[in-house]
Write an enzyme that holds these catalytic residues in place. Structure first.
Site, PDB file in Angstrom:
ATOM      1  N   CYS A  44       0.146  -1.035  -0.274  1.00 55.28           N
ATOM      2  CA  CYS A  44      -0.371   0.020   0.253  1.00 55.28           C
ATOM      3  C   CYS A  44       0.673   1.197  -0.072  1.00 55.28           C
ATOM      4  O   CYS A  44      -0.195   2.733  -0.330  1.00 55.28           O
ATOM      5  CB  CYS A  44      -1.072   0.078   1.247  1.00 55.28           C
ATOM      6  SG  CYS A  44      -1.898  -1.623   1.362  1.00 55.28           S
ATOM      7  N   HIS A  71      -9.074   3.773  -2.173  1.00 51.88           N
ATOM      8  CA  HIS A  71      -7.452   3.236  -2.021  1.00 51.88           C
ATOM      9  C   HIS A  71      -7.047   2.679  -2.870  1.00 51.88           C
ATOM     10  O   HIS A  71      -6.309   1.411  -3.225  1.00 51.88           O
ATOM     11  CB  HIS A  71      -7.197   2.349  -0.427  1.00 51.88           C
ATOM     12  CG  HIS A  71      -5.789   2.207  -0.105  1.00 51.88           C
ATOM     13  ND1 HIS A  71      -4.458   2.263  -0.640  1.00 51.88           N
ATOM     14  CD2 HIS A  71      -5.403   1.208   0.724  1.00 51.88           C
ATOM     15  CE1 HIS A  71      -4.005   2.329  -0.070  1.00 51.88           C
ATOM     16  NE2 HIS A  71      -4.281   0.858   1.039  1.00 51.88           N
ATOM     17  N   CYS A  85       0.534   2.279   6.830  1.00 52.42           N
ATOM     18  CA  CYS A  85      -0.107   0.682   7.096  1.00 52.42           C
ATOM     19  C   CYS A  85       1.097   0.145   5.987  1.00 52.42           C
ATOM     20  O   CYS A  85       0.461   0.559   4.730  1.00 52.42           O
ATOM     21  CB  CYS A  85      -0.688   0.475   7.771  1.00 52.42           C
ATOM     22  SG  CYS A  85      -2.239   0.122   7.038  1.00 52.42           S
TER      23      CYS A  85
END
Length: 410
Positions: free
Chosen positions: A93, A366, A396
């Site tokens: 991510c 996202h 994270c």
């Protein structure tokens, strides 16, 4: 004295809904999403494309249309000089933010003068896990030592251990939706948005955020079922995934599943680009930077619960600058799951009204490889709008990692 890394500008596409046939960007090749963003950024900065030393791009699912080094192919698709190189990276991510880190490192080392960084992801084409590797690449030997459970179970484990209720989690989601709606209504994203066009027709297919649900209510959020109950109860080698997740935490007797589709990040398509230059390049070309990169940090964290890296990564970046969390004017904490935001806020002692003031991934979506670069641009825009100085982006990361970037507005 070390060289400085300056953010000249940052641009991004709107985030499209990340479901095939339902999102406006689902029919656009991801190379085109990125190529159009690179061109828009080059046009606005006025830099000569041939002067770009490298294009560094984050992308998580590097398969099929997103494979074959999408950074280089996007450069070619954009019609840039053949001399401009491109490379693609994957830090899950945080890939888009890591690309900015590598660009800054190249500039600060003196090896490069101008680097375009960013990221791209089409989750319509490639949902989570599309590369087939899972969290551990299918390595049974590793899995016997460290079993990396799905992230949603880790998020629910965080919530359980921290004592968060469903109402607390849903409040994060409601605030994300309301802040995003206010930002869109006020046109706060307009400066940095690149309208995406169909390369075949030249017609605009998306020029606005597609994921937010401004009519969201607390009651509607509370009515959504928890997403990971069945997954947590599923068995692997005679043990449930919930049981496996609890092994490193013998003081916790069970997992309360409270994350839902409404308080977790939405699937999205999109691309982002950031221009990073050296002091010498800025002076030689008369550029006006928007921000300076003050610090960059990554940390490893416990890989089963997986999502607790933002706080230690932020502390590491703050130590590098001699700053405290209270010195940061605005924070962007990626809303992968609502519990991650709450845990980071609590751990660092941050005031909520400094965090994700224009919403986050719960409302906006996202697009994995692009999100970090998007957050950096959004942060700089908002620092300027509020006439504030410093901001921190933290995320994270799968596998138990965290990343943080501190910028100072010029």
């Amino acid at each position: 004295m070390k060289n400085e890394a300056w953010v000249i500008d940052a641009m991004r596409t709107p985030r499209g809904r990340g479901k095939m046939g339902k999102g406006s960007l689902s029919g656009i090749h991801p190379q085109e999403l990125l190529g159009q963003t690179l061109n828009a950024l080059a046009d606005r900065t006025g830099v000569d494309r041939a002067a770009v030393d490298d294009v560094v791009v984050g992308c998580v699912a590097q398969v099929n249309e997103q494979g074959a080094n999408i950074a280089r192919n996007a450069v070619l698709a954009a019609g840039w000089p053949l001399s401009v190189t491109g490379t693609t990276l994957n830090r899950f991510c945080a890939s888009g933010l890591q690309s900015v880190h590598f660009a800054a490192m190249g500039v600060m080392s003196g090896a490069q003068e101008l680097v375009f960084a960013g990221g791209v992801e089409s989750m319509s084409l490639f949902p989570i896990g599309a590369d087939g590797g899972g969290q551990d690449g299918g390595n049974q030997t590793l899995r016997e030592r460290i079993f990396q459970v799905p992230q949603g179970i880790g998020a629910d484990l965080i919530a359980t251990r921290e004592g968060y209720t469903r109402a607390m989690i849903d409040e994060v989601a409601l605030r994300s939706q309301r802040n995003a709606a206010a930002a869109i209504e006020a046109g706060r994203f307009a400066r940095s948005l690149v309208p995406v066009v169909d390369p075949a027709t030249g017609k605009v297919v998306l020029d606005r955020e597609e994921n937010p649900r401004p009519a969201t209510t607390a009651e509607a959020l509370a009515a959504l079922p928890a997403s990971f109950v069945g997954l947590g109860a599923s068995e692997v080698d005679g043990a449930t995934l919930d049981g496996i997740a609890l092994r490193p935490y013998p003081d916790t007797t069970g997992i309360r599943h409270i994350h839902s589709a409404g308080n977790s990040s939405g699937l999205a398509d999109g691309a982002a680009a950031v221009a990073v230059a050296s002091t010498d390049f800025v002076r030689a070309h008369g550029l006006k930077p928007r921000a300076r990169i003050r610090a960059m940090a990554t940390v490893g964290s416990e890989p089963v619960i997986m999502l607790t890296g933002p706080a230690p990564a932020s502390r590491k970046a703050l130590r590098a600058t001699g700053m405290e969390a209270s010195d940061i004017d605005l924070w962007e904490i990626n809303e992968a799951f609502a519990a991650v935001v709450l845990q980071t806020i609590r751990s660092l002692g941050i005031e909520e009204d400094r965090v994700n003031v224009n919403g986050g991934a719960i409302a906006l979506g996202h697009p994995l490889g692009a999100t970090g670069a998007m957050l950096l641009g959004t942060l700089i825009d908002e620092l300027e709008r509020r006439d504030l100085s410093t901001g921190l982006v933290t995320m994270c990361i799968g596998g138990g990692q965290g990343i943080a970037t501190i910028v100072e507005r010029v």
